[in-house]
Motif scaffolding. Structure first.
Motif, PDB file in Angstrom:
ATOM      1  N   THR A 195      -1.088  -1.040  14.580  1.00  0.00           N
ATOM      2  CA  THR A 195      -1.510  -0.529  15.992  1.00  0.00           C
ATOM      3  C   THR A 195      -2.253  -1.711  16.777  1.00  0.00           C
ATOM      4  OG1 THR A 195      -3.464   0.436  15.353  1.00  0.00           O
ATOM      5  CG2 THR A 195      -1.418   1.718  15.245  1.00  0.00           C
ATOM      6  N   LEU A 209      -1.925   7.907  12.045  1.00  0.00           N
ATOM      7  CA  LEU A 209      -2.343   7.782  13.570  1.00  0.00           C
ATOM      8  C   LEU A 209      -2.388   9.190  14.185  1.00  0.00           C
ATOM      9  CD1 LEU A 209      -2.867   5.758  15.938  1.00  0.00           C
ATOM     10  CD2 LEU A 209      -0.409   5.843  16.555  1.00  0.00           C
ATOM     11  N   VAL A 233       1.464   5.816  24.218  1.00  0.00           N
ATOM     12  CA  VAL A 233       1.626   6.172  22.888  1.00  0.00           C
ATOM     13  C   VAL A 233       2.283   7.552  22.928  1.00  0.00           C
ATOM     14  CG1 VAL A 233       0.908   6.596  20.540  1.00  0.00           C
ATOM     15  CG2 VAL A 233       0.187   4.736  21.936  1.00  0.00           C
TER      16      VAL A 233
END
Length: 167
Positions: A38, A117, A50
C-alpha cells in the motif's frame, strides 16, 4: 489526579485517532498475484480512492460502475488513482479477474484475500470507500452506496488535490 487521568485519556484518544487517519502499510495482490504494498499508492503525490468491494456485492458493483463512467474526467482534473480492493476469500478470489473484465474497469483492482487492509482500516461492511490525500491522510470515508453520490466524491477530491502532500 483526575485531571491527569483525563488528560492522559484525551492524549491517548487523539493519538489513536491520528494514527487511524493514515493509510495502513500492508501488502495486497494484483490480478496476476504479484505483491503490491500500500505504500506504493502514495508515490504519485496525488489523491487516492480506496474502495472495498466483493464480487457478490451488487451495490459495490454499481458504485464502481458509476465511478468508472467519470473516472477519466476525475483523473484529468485531480490526478486521482482509484484502488478497488476486493475482499473475496478462498475460491472466490478466482472471480475477481472475470468480474473486472466483465465491467471493463480502468482502475487498479487488488485482492485483500487475507483481509489485512480490511482489518487495518476497520471495514466491517462493503461497499466501503475512503478518499485520501497525497500523504495518505483519510479525508472522507463512507460505507454503503447511494446512487448519484459521485458529485460529493468529486468535491472531496478537489479538496484533496488542494492539500499539499506532507513529507
Amino acid at each position: 489526579m483526575m485531571k491527569k487521568i483525563l488528560l492522559s485519556l484525551v492524549v491517548l484518544l487523539l493519538t489513536t485517532l491520528c494514527y487511524a487517519q493514515d493509510l495502513p502499510q500492508v501488502t495486497l495482490r494484483d490480478l496476476n498475484g504479484k505483491p503490491v504494498p500500500t505504500s506504493s499508492f502514495l508515490k504519485s503525490g496525488k489523491p487516492i480512492i480506496v474502495s472495498f468491494f466483493g464480487t457478490w456485492c451488487k451495490p459495490c458493483l454499481r458504485e464502481l460502475d458509476a465511478i468508472q463512467e467519470v473516472y477519466a474526467d476525475w483523473q484529468d482534473e485531480t490526478g486521482v488513482t482509484l484502488y478497488a480492493i476486493c475482499i473475496n476469500e478462498g475460491a472466490d478470489v478466482q472471480k475477481i479477474r472475470p468480474t473486472v473484465h466483465a465491467h471493463n474497469w480502468d482502475f487498479v483492482v487488488l485482492s485483500d484475500a487475507n483481509a489485512d487492509l480490511k482489518r487495518a482500516m476497520n471495514v466491517s461492511a462493503v461497499p466501503a470507500l475512503f478518499v485520501l490525500d497525497a500523504s495518505g491522510k483519510i479525508l472522507h470515508q463512507r460505507t454503503g452506496y447511494v446512487e448519484g453520490s459521485e458529485d460529493e466524491l468529486l468535491a472531496v477530491l478537489r479538496k484533496a488535490k488542494a492539500v499539499p502532500p506532507t513529507k
